[in-house]
Design a protein around this motif. Structure first.
Motif, short mmCIF file in Angstrom:
data_model
loop_
_atom_site.label_atom_id
_atom_site.label_comp_id
_atom_site.label_asym_id
_atom_site.label_seq_id
_atom_site.Cartn_x
_atom_site.Cartn_y
_atom_site.Cartn_z
N ALA A 57 45.94 36.26 36.56
CA ALA A 57 45.84 34.96 37.02
C ALA A 57 44.32 34.68 37.62
O ALA A 57 43.93 33.40 37.41
CB ALA A 57 46.75 34.95 38.32
N PHE A 58 43.72 35.64 37.93
CA PHE A 58 42.24 35.30 38.43
C PHE A 58 41.55 35.13 37.34
O PHE A 58 40.54 34.15 37.52
CB PHE A 58 41.64 36.68 39.46
N ASP A 69 50.35 28.08 42.80
CA ASP A 69 49.38 28.53 42.08
C ASP A 69 47.76 28.47 42.73
O ASP A 69 47.08 29.10 43.02
CB ASP A 69 48.91 28.15 40.80
N SER A 70 47.69 26.96 43.21
CA SER A 70 46.59 26.65 43.96
C SER A 70 46.41 27.29 45.27
O SER A 70 45.14 27.77 45.56
CB SER A 70 46.62 24.97 44.14
N MET A 95 40.33 33.90 46.57
CA MET A 95 38.63 33.61 46.56
C MET A 95 38.23 33.75 48.12
O MET A 95 37.23 34.14 48.30
CB MET A 95 38.41 32.15 46.03
N ARG A 106 47.37 30.22 46.04
CA ARG A 106 47.10 31.77 45.61
C ARG A 106 45.57 31.77 45.38
O ARG A 106 44.86 32.81 45.73
CB ARG A 106 47.85 32.41 44.61
N LYS A 107 45.17 30.94 44.27
CA LYS A 107 43.71 30.77 44.04
C LYS A 107 42.84 30.58 45.33
O LYS A 107 41.96 31.63 45.43
CB LYS A 107 43.25 29.71 43.13
N LYS A 108 43.07 29.81 46.26
CA LYS A 108 42.36 29.68 47.39
C LYS A 108 42.23 30.84 48.02
O LYS A 108 41.26 31.26 48.63
CB LYS A 108 42.87 28.44 48.29
N THR A 148 48.39 37.76 48.27
CA THR A 148 48.66 36.75 47.42
C THR A 148 50.15 36.56 46.62
O THR A 148 50.49 35.77 45.96
CB THR A 148 47.49 36.43 46.46
N TRP A 186 41.90 31.41 36.50
CA TRP A 186 41.20 30.51 37.33
C TRP A 186 39.86 30.40 37.46
O TRP A 186 39.37 29.47 37.69
CB TRP A 186 41.60 31.16 38.90
N THR A 187 39.12 31.54 37.21
CA THR A 187 37.49 31.38 37.39
C THR A 187 36.92 31.96 35.89
O THR A 187 35.58 31.92 35.86
CB THR A 187 37.30 32.35 38.44
#
Length: 334
Positions: A312-313, A276-277, A284, A279-281, A301, A316-317
């Motif tokens: 998911a995005f 998960d981390s 972004m 994919r997030k990085k 991703t 995250w944000t």
């Protein structure tokens, strides 16, 4: 963290010096000293590479520096991996070994080979939202290396880039001797499959075997020293093809699943949290560059559907990917 070999940075710094940028200025620009630059086993943050390219574009007016730098490829730019390629029996084996040992010289991205009838498609999938200079250096470096080594003329069927052309397309087509397409869905080169089997003129069987053995030992030591980093690199490089499960990763690292889970726990994370981390990085990072479409980022991703990526995005944000990109652009403009 995505990293690049000090050998690659050193080659670029030397190249810039030939263009009139003093060595000291390049080192000061990225906060390096000579010891770091000449450390044979050092891996540096990709910001160092990208900062040097940004400086060259802004201060020397060179929007095609990656393309030109790629043409000057020598084996030392890729450290041990470069010499493995130079002594390989065929281009196919050189590419396969690049994929296997690439973590020793950084993890900018991965080559993927796909057979298409009488042709072979070689894609390069970046592991982060790199500049067009980095992409052009890699793709051009492949072709330049093949031309140095192959006993047959190396003329691709076509070359393609995901970014828009920043220079003169005619110059690219003159160098590659084939159609060069920009603003495509991926980066890579299409060649006749027979070209990958042509014997290489610098093949040295004994030296090649010794270099591969040395690389195997280095890779084993690297895996033992920084297992989470090795795992992260492999996941990043595979996401665009298939999300690797923990069993696949454990097998790659010659560990049992239970041992790998324990190492993850010792690092304060788990397989799902690490995935998960990462994919997030990656998401972004990719959204910072406008030429990457949302669909492309979804693929890079490892999401099967855009809707899953969107959910998911937002988790995250608190924003959709488009809202996040618009905010980035507004912040830059302000």
């Amino acid at each position: 963290m995505i990293k690049v070999s000090s050998h690659s940075i050193r080659a670029l710094v030397v190249y810039l010096s030939h263009l009139g940028v003093p060595l000291r200025q390049s080192l000061d620009l990225v906060g390096l000293d000579k010891a770091s630059l000449f450390n044979e086993h050092s891996l540096l943050p990709t910001q160092v590479l990208e900062s040097l390219y940004t400086f060259a574009e802004q201060n020397l007016g060179l929007k095609d520096i990656g393309f030109n730098f790629g043409q000057t490829i020598e084996p030392d730019r890729w450290s041990t991996l470069g010499y493995i390629a130079f002594t390989a029996p065929t281009l196919r084996q050189a590419l396969q070994q690049q994929y296997k040992f690439q973590s020793l010289v950084g993890n900018l991205g991965s080559p993927f080979i796909k057979l298409q009838g009488e042709y072979t498609l070689i894609n390069w999938v970046p592991a982060y939202a790199c500049s067009h200079h980095t992409v052009e250096e890699i793709i051009t470096g492949w072709v330049a290396l093949a031309r140095k080594l192959s006993a047959a003329p190396v003329i691709p069927e076509k070359v393609f880039f995901a970014h828009a052309c920043q220079g003169d397309e005619r110059v690219y087509e003159q160098y590659f001797q084939c159609p060069v397409l920009f603003s495509q869905d991926a980066n890579g080169v299409l060649v006749g499959s027979e070209l990958l089997e042509v014997p290489l003129i610098k093949h040295e069987p004994q030296l090649h075997d010794l270099l591969c053995q040395h690389a195997e030992q280095q890779l084993a030591s690297f895996t033992e020293a920084v297992p989470i980093e090795v795992m992260s690199q492999y996941m990043i490089n595979r996401l665009s093809v298939k999300v690797p499960d923990i069993e696949e990763i454990a097998e790659l690292m010659n560990l049992s699943v239970r041992t790998l889970q324990r190492k993850l726990s010792d690092a304060g994370t788990s397989y799902s949290q690490l995935l998960d981390s990462l994919r997030k990085k990656m998401a972004m990072d990719y959204l910072q560059l406008e030429h990457y479409s949302i669909l492309y980022i979804v693929e890079m991703t490892g999401f099967s559907e855009q809707s899953a990526f969107q959910r998911a995005f937002k988790r995250w944000t608190g924003m959709t990917p488009l809202q996040y990109r618009k905010q980035l652009l507004a912040d830059k403009a302000g």
